[in-house]
Scaffold this motif. Structure first.
Motif, mmCIF file in Angstrom:
data_model
loop_
_atom_site.group_PDB
_atom_site.id
_atom_site.type_symbol
_atom_site.label_atom_id
_atom_site.label_comp_id
_atom_site.label_asym_id
_atom_site.label_seq_id
_atom_site.Cartn_x
_atom_site.Cartn_y
_atom_site.Cartn_z
ATOM 1 N N GLN A 156 133.251 100.801 18.439
ATOM 2 C CA GLN A 156 132.608 99.688 19.133
ATOM 3 C C GLN A 156 131.933 98.714 18.171
ATOM 4 N N ARG A 157 131.964 99.052 16.891
ATOM 5 C CA ARG A 157 131.273 98.232 15.893
ATOM 6 C C ARG A 157 129.819 98.011 16.306
ATOM 7 N N SER A 158 129.156 99.143 16.616
ATOM 8 C CA SER A 158 127.769 99.061 17.054
ATOM 9 C C SER A 158 126.960 100.225 16.488
ATOM 10 N N VAL A 159 125.662 100.087 16.600
ATOM 11 C CA VAL A 159 124.739 101.093 16.093
ATOM 12 C C VAL A 159 123.564 101.187 17.071
ATOM 13 N N THR A 160 123.006 102.383 17.165
ATOM 14 C CA THR A 160 121.780 102.573 17.940
ATOM 15 C C THR A 160 120.779 103.310 17.067
ATOM 16 N N TRP A 161 119.573 102.769 17.019
ATOM 17 C CA TRP A 161 118.482 103.424 16.321
ATOM 18 C C TRP A 161 117.496 103.938 17.363
ATOM 19 N N SER A 201 125.266 95.493 18.502
ATOM 20 C CA SER A 201 126.710 95.340 18.352
ATOM 21 C C SER A 201 126.946 94.017 17.644
ATOM 22 N N ILE A 202 127.869 94.021 16.708
ATOM 23 C CA ILE A 202 128.155 92.803 15.953
ATOM 24 C C ILE A 202 128.531 91.679 16.915
ATOM 25 N N GLY A 203 127.872 90.542 16.748
ATOM 26 C CA GLY A 203 128.154 89.372 17.563
ATOM 27 C C GLY A 203 127.378 89.296 18.865
ATOM 28 N N GLU A 242 117.225 82.397 19.466
ATOM 29 C CA GLU A 242 116.347 82.882 18.402
ATOM 30 C C GLU A 242 116.943 84.048 17.616
ATOM 31 N N TRP A 243 118.089 84.551 18.041
ATOM 32 C CA TRP A 243 118.756 85.637 17.326
ATOM 33 C C TRP A 243 120.097 85.148 16.822
ATOM 34 N N ASN A 244 120.435 85.499 15.591
ATOM 35 C CA ASN A 244 121.770 85.214 15.061
ATOM 36 C C ASN A 244 122.144 86.323 14.076
ATOM 37 N N SER A 245 123.376 86.319 13.669
ATOM 38 C CA SER A 245 123.902 87.410 12.846
ATOM 39 C C SER A 245 123.342 87.447 11.425
ATOM 40 N N MET A 246 122.580 86.447 11.046
ATOM 41 C CA MET A 246 121.961 86.452 9.719
ATOM 42 C C MET A 246 120.650 87.249 9.713
ATOM 43 N N LEU A 247 120.135 87.551 10.881
ATOM 44 C CA LEU A 247 118.867 88.263 10.983
ATOM 45 C C LEU A 247 119.085 89.775 10.953
ATOM 46 N N TYR A 248 118.055 90.476 10.560
ATOM 47 C CA TYR A 248 118.097 91.936 10.517
ATOM 48 C C TYR A 248 117.222 92.500 11.624
ATOM 49 N N ALA A 249 117.744 93.492 12.320
ATOM 50 C CA ALA A 249 116.981 94.154 13.383
ATOM 51 C C ALA A 249 115.682 94.739 12.834
#
Length: 131
Positions: free
Chosen positions: A36-41, A61-63, A101-108
């Motif tokens: 799924q190209r995803s991660v859960t913490w 999830s990416i994107g 306010e969220w984009n793929s350049m940001l880190y969770a």
């Protein structure tokens, strides 16, 4: 916080997201879903020294926009209120930010964990005062 997104710039990969979370929040457990190209913490957040400790799950999830759920303790609705403020009932997730306010350049690790802590801080104030 990470730099502002610019068209053509590559966003953070899942591996980079995982590494950054491990560095900044080592107590969070990670589960990677390659297909799924995803991660859960899953980890704990305590907004203030006097606050409760909350176990949260952060899904990325990416994107897509990250999704955050409070696992424990169960969130309460204040007497007289019709629901939780800034909360998506359908998905059971927190509303931490507006979509832009969220984009793929940001880190969770840099944004979502602190925003979750801030959401919980204001949630505790809302429970006590109603505002």
């Amino acid at each position: 916080m990470a730099s502002k997104y610019q068209p053509g710039m590559r966003g953070a990969t899942l591996d980079e997201q995982i590494y950054r979370m491990c560095c900044l929040h080592p107590g969070f457990r990670v589960r990677l879903y390659q297909r799924q190209r995803s991660v859960t913490w899953t980890g704990t957040v305590r907004p203030t020294p006097l606050s409760s400790e909350y176990t949260v799950a952060i899904g990325l999830s990416i994107g897509l926009i990250p999704k955050v759920r409070v696992l424990r303790p169960a969130l309460k609705i204040r007497d007289g209120a019709s629901g939780l403020p800034h909360f998506y009932i359908e998905s059971g997730t927190l509303c931490l930010h507006e979509a832009h306010e969220w984009n793929s350049m940001l880190y969770a690790a840099d944004c979502i964990v602190p925003w979750t802590s801030l959401w919980l801080y204001f949630y505790e104030i809302w429970l006590l005062t109603g505002s």
